[in-house]
Design a protein around this motif. Structure first.
Motif, PDB file in Angstrom:
ATOM      1  N   GLY A 263       0.732  -1.279  -0.074  1.00 42.45           N
ATOM      2  CA  GLY A 263       0.064  -0.063  -0.101  1.00 42.45           C
ATOM      3  C   GLY A 263       0.835   1.226  -0.061  1.00 42.45           C
ATOM      4  O   GLY A 263       1.983   1.382  -0.042  1.00 42.45           O
TER       5      GLY A 263
ATOM      6  N   ASP B 107      -5.411   5.484  -5.627  1.00 40.22           N
ATOM      7  CA  ASP B 107      -6.148   4.142  -5.263  1.00 40.22           C
ATOM      8  C   ASP B 107      -7.429   4.207  -5.224  1.00 40.22           C
ATOM      9  O   ASP B 107      -8.162   3.136  -5.685  1.00 40.22           O
ATOM     10  CB  ASP B 107      -5.404   3.642  -3.636  1.00 40.22           C
ATOM     11  CG  ASP B 107      -4.269   3.013  -3.700  1.00 40.22           C
ATOM     12  OD1 ASP B 107      -3.548   2.717  -4.923  1.00 40.22           O
ATOM     13  OD2 ASP B 107      -3.704   2.827  -2.601  1.00 40.22           O
TER      14      ASP B 107
ATOM     15  N   HIS C 275      -1.190   8.955  -3.131  1.00 38.19           N
ATOM     16  CA  HIS C 275      -1.297   7.472  -3.700  1.00 38.19           C
ATOM     17  C   HIS C 275      -2.629   6.873  -3.147  1.00 38.19           C
ATOM     18  O   HIS C 275      -3.266   6.182  -3.789  1.00 38.19           O
ATOM     19  CB  HIS C 275      -0.209   6.520  -3.146  1.00 38.19           C
ATOM     20  CG  HIS C 275       0.842   6.539  -4.321  1.00 38.19           C
ATOM     21  ND1 HIS C 275       1.306   5.226  -5.154  1.00 38.19           N
ATOM     22  CD2 HIS C 275       1.613   7.680  -4.962  1.00 38.19           C
ATOM     23  CE1 HIS C 275       2.047   5.555  -6.120  1.00 38.19           C
ATOM     24  NE2 HIS C 275       2.211   6.792  -6.171  1.00 38.19           N
ATOM     25  N   ARG C 276      -2.864   7.351  -1.818  1.00 42.76           N
ATOM     26  CA  ARG C 276      -4.208   6.770  -1.453  1.00 42.76           C
ATOM     27  C   ARG C 276      -5.282   7.479  -2.188  1.00 42.76           C
ATOM     28  O   ARG C 276      -6.327   6.564  -2.556  1.00 42.76           O
ATOM     29  CB  ARG C 276      -4.362   7.333   0.332  1.00 42.76           C
ATOM     30  CG  ARG C 276      -3.435   6.547   0.976  1.00 42.76           C
ATOM     31  CD  ARG C 276      -3.871   6.973   2.558  1.00 42.76           C
ATOM     32  NE  ARG C 276      -2.620   6.347   3.355  1.00 42.76           N
ATOM     33  CZ  ARG C 276      -1.637   6.873   3.828  1.00 42.76           C
ATOM     34  NH1 ARG C 276      -1.444   8.324   3.748  1.00 42.76           N
ATOM     35  NH2 ARG C 276      -0.741   6.263   4.674  1.00 42.76           N
TER      36      ARG C 276
ATOM     37  N   ALA D 202       1.769  -1.367  -6.081  1.00 41.39           N
ATOM     38  CA  ALA D 202       1.138  -2.556  -5.238  1.00 41.39           C
ATOM     39  C   ALA D 202       1.315  -3.804  -5.708  1.00 41.39           C
ATOM     40  O   ALA D 202       1.026  -5.047  -5.346  1.00 41.39           O
ATOM     41  CB  ALA D 202      -0.397  -2.245  -5.233  1.00 41.39           C
TER      42      ALA D 202
ATOM     43  N   ALA E 221       0.584   3.461  -9.113  1.00 39.38           N
ATOM     44  CA  ALA E 221      -0.223   2.814  -7.769  1.00 39.38           C
ATOM     45  C   ALA E 221      -0.248   1.471  -8.259  1.00 39.38           C
ATOM     46  O   ALA E 221      -0.126   0.730  -7.170  1.00 39.38           O
ATOM     47  CB  ALA E 221      -1.426   3.472  -7.678  1.00 39.38           C
TER      48      ALA E 221
END
Length: 310
Positions: A11, A298, A294-295, A48, A44
């Motif tokens: 993550g 996502d 990046h959150r 991951a 992203a």
């Protein structure tokens, strides 16, 4: 210099800032002091491990979209120290652009127009080149064509709408209802709310479809094309059965593997300078907040692009 790296897949929390030596430019490269870094959904996925490892296994440094100032020109005469430049160097090889300093082939960069900030310039290369190569190089869009852009509110989509309009096309786009005003502001002539309407029943006689969504959108797009029409996808993996289905129906099917093309980059700059193209940045984050950026990547459903400032 500082770089953002990761030692393992995972993550956003795996992204860490560390000190590293500055890169040494090769004879045809320039050293760029980075001012802003455009972020892309692909990064992203690579972070991951949800996408084939274009740049190998960790540890690695993500990123391609940069805008900054040339510090060292090496043996190339394309740029001089102090020149403001932007581009998408080395894609799909690692450019290690999540960094304060990047060494990049001079051929993969162009001068930043004064009308673009570093933030805006860093947001343009990947999405702009994808849209340009899809519509101009592969799609061959001409004045009067009917063009359908899937995902018009996203990074590639909102730029594609503007390029298609600049080419003289009638542009239809799919977008969620909340993005209607945004895509209309980009120049869309018709907007199909995909949450309420099945696009395959709402439009016909399309010359070129540019797909940024993937999934069953690709197959369903066959129904909206005119005879001899062309689907260009930026995301779908090549499916030999699907390609055969398109060809049997008298249609064309192409996939984009975006290239760091300086000719296309200059084409984008020309549209910017003519006031016919703008890139929308939804949000900027300081270098230190890369995990927060990046959150948001996502979560998806972005409007335009995200950018890191350095």
């Amino acid at each position: 210099m500082r770089v953002i790296t990761q030692q393992t897949l995972g993550g956003p929390e795996v992204l860490t800032i560390v000190d590293a030596p500055e890169p040494q430019p090769l004879p045809t490269e320039v050293l760029v002091r980075v001012k802003a870094i455009g972020l892309n959904p692909l990064e992203a996925l690579l972070r991951a491990g949800a996408f084939p490892p274009l740049i190998g296994r960790p540890p690695f440094i993500l990123g391609w979209d940069i805008s900054g100032v040339v510090e060292e020109g090496s043996l190339t005469y394309r740029f001089r120290p102090g020149d403001e430049v932007f581009g998408m160097p080395l894609f799909p090889r690692a450019a290690s652009a999540y960094a304060e300093v990047v060494s990049a082939p001079a051929l993969h960069l162009v001068r930043k127009p004064s009308s673009l900030s570093h933030v805006e310039a860093s947001a343009l290369p990947v999405v702009g080149l994808t849209a340009w190569q899809g519509l101009v190089d592969l799609g061959g869009v001409r004045e009067g064509d009917r063009v359908l852009v899937h995902g018009g509110g996203g990074g590639v989509g909102h730029v594609a709408i503007q390029i298609a309009k600049a080419l003289g096309a009638h542009v239809i786009t799919t977008a969620g209802g909340s993005k209607r005003k945004f895509v209309e502001g980009c120049g869309a002539d018709e907007v199909i709310d995909y949450t309420a309407v099945d696009f395959s029943e709402a439009v016909r006689d399309i010359d070129v479809v540019l797909d940024t969504i993937g999934g069953d959108t690709v197959e369903r797009s066959l129904d909206v094309l005119r005879p001899g029409g062309h689907l260009v996808t930026a995301v779908a993996e090549e499916d030999s059965e699907l390609v055969a289905k398109y060809e049997a129906a008298g249609m064309r099917f192409s996939g984009i593997a975006v290239d760091p093309d300086p000719v296309a980059l200059r084409g984008l700059v020309e549209l910017v300078e003519q006031g016919r193209l703008r890139v929308h940045v939804q949000e900027t984050f300081p270098f230190e907040r890369v995990a927060d950026a990046h959150r948001l990547l996502d979560r998806g459903h972005l409007q335009g692009k995200l950018v890191l400032t350095v």
